[in-house]
Design a protein around this motif. Sequence first.
Motif, PDB file in Angstrom:
ATOM      1  N   GLN A  61      25.292  20.162  17.843  1.00  0.00           N
ATOM      2  CA  GLN A  61      24.467  21.360  17.956  1.00  0.00           C
ATOM      3  C   GLN A  61      23.157  21.209  17.173  1.00  0.00           C
ATOM      4  OE1 GLN A  61      25.193  23.953  19.801  1.00  0.00           O
ATOM      5  NE2 GLN A  61      27.336  23.557  20.337  1.00  0.00           N
ATOM      6  N   ASN A  62      23.184  20.494  16.058  1.00  0.00           N
ATOM      7  CA  ASN A  62      21.979  20.377  15.229  1.00  0.00           C
ATOM      8  C   ASN A  62      21.644  18.933  14.854  1.00  0.00           C
ATOM      9  OD1 ASN A  62      23.884  19.795  13.210  1.00  0.00           O
ATOM     10  ND2 ASN A  62      23.956  21.941  12.547  1.00  0.00           N
ATOM     11  N   SER A  63      22.252  17.970  15.554  1.00  0.00           N
ATOM     12  CA  SER A  63      21.974  16.556  15.308  1.00  0.00           C
ATOM     13  C   SER A  63      21.650  15.872  16.633  1.00  0.00           C
ATOM     14  CB  SER A  63      23.162  15.872  14.633  1.00  0.00           C
ATOM     15  OG  SER A  63      23.479  16.516  13.407  1.00  0.00           O
ATOM     16  N   SER A  64      21.176  14.631  16.535  1.00  0.00           N
ATOM     17  CA  SER A  64      20.721  13.934  17.749  1.00  0.00           C
ATOM     18  C   SER A  64      21.254  12.512  17.799  1.00  0.00           C
ATOM     19  CB  SER A  64      19.189  13.902  17.798  1.00  0.00           C
ATOM     20  OG  SER A  64      18.646  15.202  17.763  1.00  0.00           O
ATOM     21  N   ILE A  65      21.352  11.982  19.021  1.00  0.00           N
ATOM     22  CA  ILE A  65      21.730  10.588  19.242  1.00  0.00           C
ATOM     23  C   ILE A  65      20.500   9.708  19.013  1.00  0.00           C
ATOM     24  CG2 ILE A  65      22.548   8.915  20.953  1.00  0.00           C
ATOM     25  CD1 ILE A  65      24.006  11.234  22.340  1.00  0.00           C
ATOM     26  N   ILE A  66      20.671   8.602  18.290  1.00  0.00           N
ATOM     27  CA  ILE A  66      19.551   7.683  18.068  1.00  0.00           C
ATOM     28  C   ILE A  66      19.824   6.283  18.615  1.00  0.00           C
ATOM     29  CG2 ILE A  66      18.637   8.933  16.070  1.00  0.00           C
ATOM     30  CD1 ILE A  66      20.018   6.907  14.248  1.00  0.00           C
ATOM     31  N   PHE A  91      25.408  -1.838  28.140  1.00  0.00           N
ATOM     32  CA  PHE A  91      24.369  -0.808  28.098  1.00  0.00           C
ATOM     33  C   PHE A  91      23.977  -0.631  26.635  1.00  0.00           C
ATOM     34  CE2 PHE A  91      22.538   3.357  27.801  1.00  0.00           C
ATOM     35  CZ  PHE A  91      21.963   3.637  29.034  1.00  0.00           C
ATOM     36  N   GLU A  92      22.669  -0.804  26.351  1.00  0.00           N
ATOM     37  CA  GLU A  92      22.223  -0.688  24.961  1.00  0.00           C
ATOM     38  C   GLU A  92      20.816  -0.097  24.947  1.00  0.00           C
ATOM     39  OE1 GLU A  92      21.562  -4.350  22.919  1.00  0.00           O
ATOM     40  OE2 GLU A  92      21.784  -3.446  20.918  1.00  0.00           O
ATOM     41  N   THR A  93      20.596   0.910  24.102  1.00  0.00           N
ATOM     42  CA  THR A  93      19.259   1.485  23.969  1.00  0.00           C
ATOM     43  C   THR A  93      19.145   2.298  22.690  1.00  0.00           C
ATOM     44  OG1 THR A  93      17.562   2.892  25.004  1.00  0.00           O
ATOM     45  CG2 THR A  93      19.851   3.579  25.258  1.00  0.00           C
ATOM     46  N   LEU A  94      17.959   2.270  22.103  1.00  0.00           N
ATOM     47  CA  LEU A  94      17.621   3.243  21.063  1.00  0.00           C
ATOM     48  C   LEU A  94      17.204   4.539  21.762  1.00  0.00           C
ATOM     49  CD1 LEU A  94      15.522   0.993  18.637  1.00  0.00           C
ATOM     50  CD2 LEU A  94      17.842   1.870  18.255  1.00  0.00           C
ATOM     51  N   VAL A  95      17.325   5.636  21.049  1.00  0.00           N
ATOM     52  CA  VAL A  95      17.005   6.943  21.630  1.00  0.00           C
ATOM     53  C   VAL A  95      16.083   7.686  20.676  1.00  0.00           C
ATOM     54  CG1 VAL A  95      17.913   9.126  22.516  1.00  0.00           C
ATOM     55  CG2 VAL A  95      19.255   7.016  22.776  1.00  0.00           C
ATOM     56  N   ASN A  96      14.989   8.203  21.235  1.00  0.00           N
ATOM     57  CA  ASN A  96      14.053   8.992  20.427  1.00  0.00           C
ATOM     58  C   ASN A  96      14.605  10.406  20.254  1.00  0.00           C
ATOM     59  OD1 ASN A  96      11.914  10.417  19.303  1.00  0.00           O
ATOM     60  ND2 ASN A  96      10.370   9.377  20.546  1.00  0.00           N
ATOM     61  N   PRO A  97      14.972  10.787  19.019  1.00  0.00           N
ATOM     62  CA  PRO A  97      15.567  12.107  18.803  1.00  0.00           C
ATOM     63  C   PRO A  97      14.533  13.233  18.730  1.00  0.00           C
ATOM     64  CG  PRO A  97      15.454  10.949  16.735  1.00  0.00           C
ATOM     65  CD  PRO A  97      14.922  10.001  17.775  1.00  0.00           C
ATOM     66  N   LYS A  98      13.257  12.873  18.778  1.00  0.00           N
ATOM     67  CA  LYS A  98      12.161  13.851  18.669  1.00  0.00           C
ATOM     68  C   LYS A  98      12.229  14.607  17.343  1.00  0.00           C
ATOM     69  CE  LYS A  98      13.172  15.679  22.708  1.00  0.00           C
ATOM     70  NZ  LYS A  98      13.106  16.463  23.969  1.00  0.00           N
ATOM     71  N   ARG A  99      12.696  13.910  16.348  1.00  0.00           N
ATOM     72  CA  ARG A  99      12.734  14.447  14.982  1.00  0.00           C
ATOM     73  C   ARG A  99      12.826  13.267  14.023  1.00  0.00           C
ATOM     74  NH1 ARG A  99      18.414  17.476  14.193  1.00  0.00           N
ATOM     75  NH2 ARG A  99      17.902  18.348  16.253  1.00  0.00           N
ATOM     76  N   ASN A 100      12.562  13.524  12.750  1.00  0.00           N
ATOM     77  CA  ASN A 100      12.672  12.464  11.753  1.00  0.00           C
ATOM     78  C   ASN A 100      14.134  12.139  11.472  1.00  0.00           C
ATOM     79  OD1 ASN A 100       9.919  11.987  11.301  1.00  0.00           O
ATOM     80  ND2 ASN A 100       9.773  13.732   9.895  1.00  0.00           N
ATOM     81  N   ILE A 101      14.391  10.861  11.256  1.00  0.00           N
ATOM     82  CA  ILE A 101      15.758  10.438  10.912  1.00  0.00           C
ATOM     83  C   ILE A 101      15.945  10.594   9.410  1.00  0.00           C
ATOM     84  CG2 ILE A 101      17.390   8.515  10.955  1.00  0.00           C
ATOM     85  CD1 ILE A 101      15.802   7.358  13.303  1.00  0.00           C
ATOM     86  N   PRO A 102      16.988  11.287   8.959  1.00  0.00           N
ATOM     87  CA  PRO A 102      17.220  11.446   7.520  1.00  0.00           C
ATOM     88  C   PRO A 102      17.346  10.088   6.822  1.00  0.00           C
ATOM     89  CG  PRO A 102      18.639  12.918   8.774  1.00  0.00           C
ATOM     90  CD  PRO A 102      17.986  12.003   9.773  1.00  0.00           C
ATOM     91  N   ASN A 103      16.904  10.044   5.567  1.00  0.00           N
ATOM     92  CA  ASN A 103      16.925   8.787   4.809  1.00  0.00           C
ATOM     93  C   ASN A 103      18.321   8.191   4.715  1.00  0.00           C
ATOM     94  OD1 ASN A 103      14.159   8.843   4.352  1.00  0.00           O
ATOM     95  ND2 ASN A 103      14.356  10.036   2.463  1.00  0.00           N
ATOM     96  N   ILE A 115      22.209   3.815   6.439  1.00  0.00           N
ATOM     97  CA  ILE A 115      23.500   3.446   7.039  1.00  0.00           C
ATOM     98  C   ILE A 115      23.308   2.641   8.316  1.00  0.00           C
ATOM     99  CG2 ILE A 115      25.577   4.368   8.141  1.00  0.00           C
ATOM    100  CD1 ILE A 115      25.415   6.737   6.190  1.00  0.00           C
ATOM    101  N   THR A 116      22.400   3.108   9.184  1.00  0.00           N
ATOM    102  CA  THR A 116      22.259   2.495  10.517  1.00  0.00           C
ATOM    103  C   THR A 116      21.167   1.433  10.586  1.00  0.00           C
ATOM    104  OG1 THR A 116      20.645   4.166  11.221  1.00  0.00           O
ATOM    105  CG2 THR A 116      22.977   4.671  11.571  1.00  0.00           C
ATOM    106  N   HIS A 117      20.316   1.393   9.575  1.00  0.00           N
ATOM    107  CA  HIS A 117      19.158   0.487   9.586  1.00  0.00           C
ATOM    108  C   HIS A 117      18.207   0.807  10.746  1.00  0.00           C
ATOM    109  CE1 HIS A 117      21.310  -1.704   6.526  1.00  0.00           C
ATOM    110  NE2 HIS A 117      22.299  -1.984   7.358  1.00  0.00           N
ATOM    111  N   ILE A 118      18.223   2.037  11.203  1.00  0.00           N
ATOM    112  CA  ILE A 118      17.295   2.501  12.240  1.00  0.00           C
ATOM    113  C   ILE A 118      16.314   3.465  11.582  1.00  0.00           C
ATOM    114  CG2 ILE A 118      17.045   3.737  14.433  1.00  0.00           C
ATOM    115  CD1 ILE A 118      19.930   2.904  15.100  1.00  0.00           C
TER     116      ILE A 118
END
Length: 642
Positions: free
Chosen positions: A60-65, A81-93, A98-101
């Motif tokens: 509800q308040n998070s996004s797939i990256i 199938f592999e892809t990065l996804v633009n969450p249209k928001r900043n990724i928390p530090n 954790i993900t190195h993304i």
Amino acid sequence: MTFQNKHNRSFKPGFKTLRKEQTLPTEIIANPNRPQWISRLPAQIDIVFFDLETTGGNPQNSSIIEIGAIKYKHGKEVGRFETLVNPKRNIPNIVQKITHINNEMIKNAPTLEEIFDDFINFIGDSVIVAHGAQGDIAYLVHHMRELKNLEFKNFYFCTHLIVSNILPEMPSKTLSGVAEYFEIPVLDAHKALDDAEMTSSVFWKLLEVCERNGFKTCEDLFKIQADAETVRKLGPGINPTIVDNIPTTPGILYILNSHHEISYITASVNLRKSLQQLTEISLDKEMNRIVVDASGFKFERTNNLLESLIKEKRELKRLSLSIDPRKSQSRSENFLQIFIPEDMLEYARDYPHKVPFIIPQHEEIHNGEFLEEETYVEENKINNNLYATFGEQDDTVIPITKTRRILSISRSDKFKILRRRNHSIESCVRIGHLKEGVGYCFGPFAQPKAVLQEVQELLKHFPIEFNNFTMQERFAHLRVIISLLNGNIEQEIKKIERENKKINALKNFSNYLRNLKLIKDINQISEYFNKNYMSNIPKSGLCLISNNDFKEFDVAVVVRGRVAKKSRLPFEQGDRLKSPRYFTRLFENYYDEIMAPLSPIVFTDDHCSDMELFSYWLQNKKGEGEWVEFSELEPLFNTTLL
């Protein structure tokens, strides 16, 4: 013909026309709503192993990256199938660590709206597999609804749940921990495609473990997993539409699992109602395992509920089942038990002449298996085999061998009746199902906690566990408590007074004074003790049930709450029920036990089961036969006639 007692109550046989049930074809037993492919091996279906990296745990308040997935057909990889996804928001530090993304990496990546259809098409109708699948699938369910206004219907395997249920001893159940356990190379954790690849390797290793324990098909794996969503998707194993064809008579219902082994039995006053309950998904996880794994059922009609309960008890001793129907249906709860402390029992064995009542030894106690008279039993031709058909008897025997290892998760004590009592930590007074020991039983009670509280207050005034009282005083206190609960405290007071009037010796004067104080305390306590909790003692008497199949009466002799003896009497010989000689013969071996309410009971496993089943029958017989207290029939008892 009627059977008269001192209150002029009559027993009359109730004749009914027996209905012959129709035979049901076995092909309509299985639930048709389950997909056909679940009976295949995992290597025979399409599977997609996948992993999502996200900015948080709530869709509800998070996004797939990031999305990573690997597709298998018939056990072989056919695509990735592999892809990065633009969450249209900043990724928390913390997520970046954790993900190195980082934000720079996803700046030019496609949005979820742009690639979601491609990913759903890549999955298709495949079963999806993930480690901790519920979290990732929550995102797919949410976005399927938000972007396509559709329900995400794919089945899934969760390797974390399967590991937890079939290998609970594994030290670490994280994806990396499971991979190390199976000696699988650990790839870059929290990189979606690497995690999907590790999940694939872990899954095929898990399959080998499952197959060694008899679980091979997709359906088997879903039942090991047994989370709420999978249970909902599978639904009950037995076709609910079959229920209306089942008789409403008493009997025993046997539920068979997917390997056609007995997984559950229950005595029932109404077979149709019991089966209906077992074709519905409930909120209880353990019962849902039985319902979902069911592949069929058998039933055996009985003439009455009491006979069903007695047969059920015998079957439960013979079978090793994960769920005891007596516990799952709360049949055996709410009894009050008072155990005699071990040091008092030892004293009674060493100095029986100093104890105010007889304490039976174990070998003197009824072993729990009621006696059944041989007369009229042979000609009845009752089927005692472990099967019954959907109407007519056949020769199909239900196997009781186990081809699959029982999972640790199914060995929960939640629905098991544990009889053994831990003397070191358990109090001598308890509420619940009956346990083994030497003591007394009362109930069952509608308000068990209130009863326990009152009895505990009573024990503060008349303690039996403290060594700062003499043994004679502790036995006197026990006598007071039991007499009060038996409802005959006034007679006991008169008996104490009568005994003390005979005391002349000066050396007994202190005992006399103590007894006078005891009487005063009893009078004070009995004034505020709840009268509703008194006289709820194990009953003695006679059950008389019309057996219309064989035109005879089922006669059960009940002694202090247990069925001690069972016999049969043809309707044409019903006049014998008015005979003092016949009645005296029924009770001649039990009269002394019935007339000694202060004598404790040795609760063996059989004894506990017998008392619980009779209590349940008495509360649920609903017009089934007649029950008469021994006190009403006592004028018929005359040993001089024997």
